[in-house]
Motif scaffolding. Structure first.
Motif, PDB file in Angstrom:
ATOM      1  N   VAL A  26      55.353  58.275  31.598  1.00  0.00           N
ATOM      2  CA  VAL A  26      55.328  57.819  30.757  1.00  0.00           C
ATOM      3  C   VAL A  26      54.388  58.176  29.262  1.00  0.00           C
ATOM      4  O   VAL A  26      52.845  58.349  30.014  1.00  0.00           O
ATOM      5  N   ALA A  27      54.993  58.935  28.713  1.00  0.00           N
ATOM      6  CA  ALA A  27      53.631  59.671  27.817  1.00  0.00           C
ATOM      7  C   ALA A  27      53.428  58.446  26.666  1.00  0.00           C
ATOM      8  O   ALA A  27      53.752  58.127  26.066  1.00  0.00           O
ATOM      9  N   VAL A  28      51.873  59.030  27.090  1.00  0.00           N
ATOM     10  CA  VAL A  28      51.206  57.456  26.205  1.00  0.00           C
ATOM     11  C   VAL A  28      49.692  57.902  25.592  1.00  0.00           C
ATOM     12  O   VAL A  28      48.949  59.007  27.157  1.00  0.00           O
ATOM     13  N   THR A  29      48.939  58.366  25.079  1.00  0.00           N
ATOM     14  CA  THR A  29      47.552  58.333  24.937  1.00  0.00           C
ATOM     15  C   THR A  29      46.792  57.549  24.871  1.00  0.00           C
ATOM     16  O   THR A  29      47.423  56.520  23.960  1.00  0.00           O
ATOM     17  N   VAL A  30      46.039  57.229  25.470  1.00  0.00           N
ATOM     18  CA  VAL A  30      44.735  55.593  24.983  1.00  0.00           C
ATOM     19  C   VAL A  30      43.818  56.448  24.752  1.00  0.00           C
ATOM     20  O   VAL A  30      42.645  57.532  24.795  1.00  0.00           O
ATOM     21  N   ASN A  31      43.690  55.853  23.190  1.00  0.00           N
ATOM     22  CA  ASN A  31      42.573  55.977  22.939  1.00  0.00           C
ATOM     23  C   ASN A  31      41.462  54.276  22.819  1.00  0.00           C
ATOM     24  O   ASN A  31      41.598  53.868  22.274  1.00  0.00           O
ATOM     25  N   ARG A  32      39.760  54.782  23.416  1.00  0.00           N
ATOM     26  CA  ARG A  32      39.728  53.962  24.013  1.00  0.00           C
ATOM     27  C   ARG A  32      38.251  54.294  22.975  1.00  0.00           C
ATOM     28  O   ARG A  32      37.560  55.502  22.841  1.00  0.00           O
ATOM     29  N   VAL A  33      37.506  52.796  22.887  1.00  0.00           N
ATOM     30  CA  VAL A  33      35.828  52.915  22.355  1.00  0.00           C
ATOM     31  C   VAL A  33      34.879  52.118  22.927  1.00  0.00           C
ATOM     32  O   VAL A  33      35.171  50.771  22.302  1.00  0.00           O
ATOM     33  N   GLY A  34      33.735  52.267  23.899  1.00  0.00           N
ATOM     34  CA  GLY A  34      33.152  50.818  24.266  1.00  0.00           C
ATOM     35  C   GLY A  34      34.432  50.145  25.824  1.00  0.00           C
ATOM     36  O   GLY A  34      35.777  50.347  26.106  1.00  0.00           O
ATOM     37  N   SER A  35      34.953  48.663  24.945  1.00  0.00           N
ATOM     38  CA  SER A  35      35.675  47.842  25.230  1.00  0.00           C
ATOM     39  C   SER A  35      36.657  47.620  24.346  1.00  0.00           C
ATOM     40  O   SER A  35      37.504  46.775  24.619  1.00  0.00           O
ATOM     41  N   MET A  36      36.925  48.333  23.387  1.00  0.00           N
ATOM     42  CA  MET A  36      38.398  48.617  22.777  1.00  0.00           C
ATOM     43  C   MET A  36      38.486  49.571  22.744  1.00  0.00           C
ATOM     44  O   MET A  36      38.575  50.124  23.376  1.00  0.00           O
ATOM     45  N   MET A  37      40.462  49.471  22.797  1.00  0.00           N
ATOM     46  CA  MET A  37      41.559  50.478  23.385  1.00  0.00           C
ATOM     47  C   MET A  37      43.005  50.293  22.380  1.00  0.00           C
ATOM     48  O   MET A  37      42.605  49.253  21.953  1.00  0.00           O
ATOM     49  N   THR A  38      42.978  51.348  21.971  1.00  0.00           N
ATOM     50  CA  THR A  38      44.470  51.176  21.787  1.00  0.00           C
ATOM     51  C   THR A  38      45.551  52.326  22.641  1.00  0.00           C
ATOM     52  O   THR A  38      45.353  53.470  22.897  1.00  0.00           O
ATOM     53  N   LEU A  39      46.922  52.101  22.802  1.00  0.00           N
ATOM     54  CA  LEU A  39      47.792  52.466  23.225  1.00  0.00           C
ATOM     55  C   LEU A  39      48.771  53.287  22.185  1.00  0.00           C
ATOM     56  O   LEU A  39      49.144  52.740  21.551  1.00  0.00           O
ATOM     57  N   PHE A  40      48.895  54.486  22.262  1.00  0.00           N
ATOM     58  CA  PHE A  40      49.902  55.055  21.754  1.00  0.00           C
ATOM     59  C   PHE A  40      50.422  55.949  22.376  1.00  0.00           C
ATOM     60  O   PHE A  40      50.818  56.724  22.839  1.00  0.00           O
ATOM     61  N   PHE A  41      52.120  55.963  22.125  1.00  0.00           N
ATOM     62  CA  PHE A  41      53.193  56.677  23.437  1.00  0.00           C
ATOM     63  C   PHE A  41      53.721  57.185  22.525  1.00  0.00           C
ATOM     64  O   PHE A  41      54.677  57.704  21.531  1.00  0.00           O
TER      65      PHE A  41
END
Length: 146
Positions: free
Chosen positions: A63-78
């Motif tokens: 599954v194509a996903v990009t995980v953006n993360r800074v420290g303990s915060m993250m967002t999944l982008f499909f």
């Protein structure tokens, strides 16, 4: 406090702004952080572990996903983009896939924000064991939507 509205020029508002219980909890949290010299390093380590393991789950399930993360915060982008850096990038991701994943994760006890434009946060309560359990649930949620 004289700088804050209505007395001062800085407007500040929020659900728990000025709430004595929220203020006491915040002060207690800051004291615990002060007493734990490795707090931020431990949180960074947990964030890195979680985002890495989540990325591996998506990769394993193709599954194509990009995980953006800074420290303990993250967002999944499909998306199959390597990086999501702007609102334009984010709004061109597969929001339907995110919604399907969100529902599958929710059914398994993973409570993400319901919008792909929001971030997920870890806390010091997210130990390596908790992260591994969450990763197992992520894996199940991903597999359920293939």
């Amino acid at each position: 406090m004289d700088m804050l509205a209505p007395s001062g020029p800085v407007y500040q508002a929020g659900t728990l702004s000025g709430n004595p219980l929220a203020t006491a909890a915040g002060l207690a949290t800051l004291e615990l952080i002060r007493q734990t010299p490795s707090f931020h390093a431990d949180l960074e380590k947990a964030g890195a572990l979680f985002s890495s393991r989540v990325s591996q789950c998506f990769e394993k399930n193709r599954v194509a996903v990009t995980v953006n993360r800074v420290g303990s915060m993250m967002t999944l982008f499909f998306t199959d983009r390597e990086q999501v850096r702007s609102f334009n990038d984010a709004k061109n991701c597969d929001h339907d896939a995110f919604q399907e994943f969100f529902r599958a994760a929710f059914e398994r006890g993973i409570y993400l924000a319901p919008s792909q434009f929001e971030a997920a946060f870890l806390s010091s309560a997210h130990t390596a064991d908790v992260i591994e359990h969450a990763v197992e649930l992520f894996d199940q949620a991903i597999a359920a939507n293939r």
